[in-house]
Design a protein around this motif. Structure first.
Motif, short mmCIF file in Angstrom:
data_model
loop_
_atom_site.label_atom_id
_atom_site.label_comp_id
_atom_site.label_asym_id
_atom_site.label_seq_id
_atom_site.Cartn_x
_atom_site.Cartn_y
_atom_site.Cartn_z
N LEU A 113 -9.38 99.53 -80.13
CA LEU A 113 -9.97 99.96 -80.54
C LEU A 113 -10.57 98.40 -81.15
O LEU A 113 -12.12 98.42 -81.15
N THR A 114 -9.76 97.51 -81.38
CA THR A 114 -10.00 96.03 -82.59
C THR A 114 -11.15 95.49 -81.11
O THR A 114 -11.69 95.03 -81.36
N GLY A 115 -10.26 95.67 -79.78
CA GLY A 115 -11.26 95.10 -79.38
C GLY A 115 -12.00 95.58 -78.45
O GLY A 115 -13.39 94.56 -78.81
N PHE A 116 -12.37 96.21 -78.58
CA PHE A 116 -13.89 97.17 -78.08
C PHE A 116 -14.79 96.56 -79.37
O PHE A 116 -15.76 95.91 -78.99
N ALA A 117 -14.81 96.72 -80.48
CA ALA A 117 -14.79 96.04 -82.19
C ALA A 117 -15.57 95.33 -81.46
O ALA A 117 -16.87 94.68 -82.20
N SER B 135 5.08 107.46 -81.37
CA SER B 135 4.16 107.26 -81.53
C SER B 135 3.97 106.22 -82.29
O SER B 135 2.31 105.75 -82.15
N ALA B 136 4.04 105.85 -82.69
CA ALA B 136 3.67 104.25 -83.54
C ALA B 136 3.39 103.32 -82.27
O ALA B 136 3.00 102.50 -83.03
N ALA B 137 4.49 103.04 -82.20
CA ALA B 137 4.04 101.84 -80.78
C ALA B 137 2.70 102.30 -79.49
O ALA B 137 2.00 101.63 -79.88
N ALA B 138 2.44 103.79 -79.42
CA ALA B 138 0.90 104.18 -79.15
C ALA B 138 -0.05 104.20 -79.72
O ALA B 138 -1.21 103.74 -79.33
N GLY B 139 -0.08 104.40 -81.03
CA GLY B 139 -1.07 104.24 -81.85
C GLY B 139 -1.79 102.61 -82.99
O GLY B 139 -1.90 101.91 -82.40
N ALA B 140 -0.45 101.84 -82.46
CA ALA B 140 -0.76 99.98 -81.82
C ALA B 140 -1.36 100.09 -80.47
O ALA B 140 -2.00 99.05 -80.80
N ARG B 141 -1.23 100.37 -79.48
CA ARG B 141 -2.05 100.03 -78.43
C ARG B 141 -3.38 100.47 -79.07
O ARG B 141 -4.11 99.89 -78.52
N VAL B 142 -3.44 102.19 -79.31
CA VAL B 142 -5.22 102.33 -79.08
C VAL B 142 -5.57 101.52 -80.53
O VAL B 142 -6.67 101.30 -79.82
N GLY B 143 -5.10 101.30 -81.34
CA GLY B 143 -5.57 100.51 -82.24
C GLY B 143 -6.28 98.32 -81.28
O GLY B 143 -6.95 98.20 -82.01
N GLY C 220 -16.98 87.04 -72.23
CA GLY C 220 -16.00 87.19 -73.70
C GLY C 220 -16.13 87.93 -73.86
O GLY C 220 -14.66 88.15 -74.83
N CYS C 221 -16.34 88.98 -74.02
CA CYS C 221 -15.99 90.60 -74.28
C CYS C 221 -14.60 91.13 -73.44
O CYS C 221 -13.61 91.37 -74.42
N ALA C 222 -14.59 90.41 -72.08
CA ALA C 222 -12.92 90.99 -71.44
C ALA C 222 -12.01 90.10 -72.05
O ALA C 222 -10.77 90.84 -72.53
N VAL C 223 -12.19 89.03 -72.49
CA VAL C 223 -11.47 88.18 -72.68
C VAL C 223 -11.01 88.27 -74.36
O VAL C 223 -9.94 88.65 -74.87
N LEU C 224 -12.16 89.02 -75.29
CA LEU C 224 -11.69 89.70 -77.08
C LEU C 224 -10.64 91.23 -76.43
O LEU C 224 -9.83 91.05 -77.49
N TRP C 225 -11.26 91.66 -75.46
CA TRP C 225 -10.46 92.85 -75.49
C TRP C 225 -9.26 92.82 -75.07
O TRP C 225 -8.43 93.23 -75.95
N ALA C 226 -8.98 91.79 -74.26
CA ALA C 226 -7.56 92.33 -73.79
C ALA C 226 -7.12 91.24 -74.69
O ALA C 226 -5.72 90.84 -74.47
N GLY C 227 -7.53 90.19 -75.88
CA GLY C 227 -6.67 89.87 -76.59
C GLY C 227 -6.00 90.96 -77.64
O GLY C 227 -5.07 90.11 -78.53
N ALA C 228 -7.00 91.47 -77.58
CA ALA C 228 -6.61 92.03 -79.58
C ALA C 228 -5.37 93.10 -78.41
O ALA C 228 -4.47 93.16 -79.55
N PHE C 229 -5.44 93.93 -77.67
CA PHE C 229 -4.72 94.39 -76.61
C PHE C 229 -3.97 93.61 -76.37
O PHE C 229 -2.41 94.60 -76.64
N ILE C 230 -3.20 92.52 -76.36
CA ILE C 230 -1.88 92.13 -76.08
C ILE C 230 -1.55 91.47 -76.58
O ILE C 230 -0.11 91.99 -77.30
N GLY C 231 -2.20 91.08 -77.99
CA GLY C 231 -1.95 90.89 -79.40
C GLY C 231 -1.29 92.49 -79.82
O GLY C 231 -0.39 92.43 -80.83
N ALA C 232 -1.92 93.38 -80.11
CA ALA C 232 -1.47 94.67 -80.12
C ALA C 232 -0.23 94.81 -79.64
O ALA C 232 0.95 95.42 -79.94
N LEU C 233 -0.06 94.71 -78.47
CA LEU C 233 1.53 94.72 -77.23
C LEU C 233 2.35 94.12 -78.28
O LEU C 233 3.82 94.30 -78.45
#
Length: 141
Positions: A119-123, A108-116, A84-97
Motif C-alpha cells: 500500500l505504501t508503494g502504491f501511494a 499476521s504481523a509479517a503479512a500486515g507488514a507486507r500489505v503495508g 519510476g512507479c515500479a521502482v517506488l512500489w518495489a522499493g516499498a515492498f522490499i523495505g517492508a520485507l
C-alpha cells in the motif's frame, strides 16, 4: 471552423448570452461571451460569431502544449513514469520485507507488514504521478 475537441475539456465551455441593455440601444441583438472557467471577463460582441471568436481566443491562451522537454517524446516520458512507479512500489515492498525480517515478525504481523509495504508503494507511485502529470501530458488551464 472551430476545433470542438481542442476546447471541449469540460473546463472551457462558452457561455454566450444576449446583452439586453446593449441590444435595446442598438436595435439588434448584441452578445456577451464568457467562459465556464470564470477567468474570462465578460466580452461584449456584436454578433454570435464574434462572441465565439472571443471565446476561442481565450481558450487558445489557456490551453498550451506539453511542458515536457522537446527532446524527449511523450512515449519515452510515459515509460519513464511507469518505471519510476515500479521502482517506488518495489522499493516499498522490499523495505517492508526487510523490516519484517529484521524484526523477526511471523504470522499476521509479517503479512500486515507486507500489505503495508504494498500500500505504501502504491501511494508513493500515485504521488509521483500527481507530481509529474504536467510534464507527461498536455496541460490545460
Amino acid at each position: 471552423m472551430f476545433d470542438r475537441f481542442a476546447i471541449d475539456d469540460g473546463r472551457h465551455l462558452p457561455e454566450i448570452v444576449i446583452d439586453e441593455d446593449a441590444s435595446t440601444r442598438a436595435g439588434d441583438a448584441r452578445f456577451k461571451a464568457s467562459c465556464s472557467c470564470n477567468r474570462m471577463p465578460r466580452h461584449p460582441a456584436g454578433s454570435r460569431s464574434q462572441a465565439l471568436a472571443a471565446h476561442i481566443a481565450h481558450v487558445n491562451t489557456r490551453i498550451g502544449p506539453s511542458k515536457g522537454p522537446d527532446w524527449l517524446p511523450l512515449e519515452a516520458r510515459l515509460i519513464l513514469l511507469v518505471l519510476g512507479c515500479a521502482v517506488l512500489w518495489a522499493g516499498a515492498f522490499i523495505g517492508a520485507l526487510t523490516l519484517a525480517d529484521a524484526m523477526h515478525l511471523t504470522g499476521s504481523a509479517a503479512a500486515g507488514a507486507r500489505v503495508g509495504g504494498v500500500l505504501t508503494g502504491f501511494a508513493a507511485a500515485g504521488c509521483l504521478m500527481v507530481v509529474v502529470r504536467h510534464y507527461i501530458a498536455p496541460t490545460r488551464a
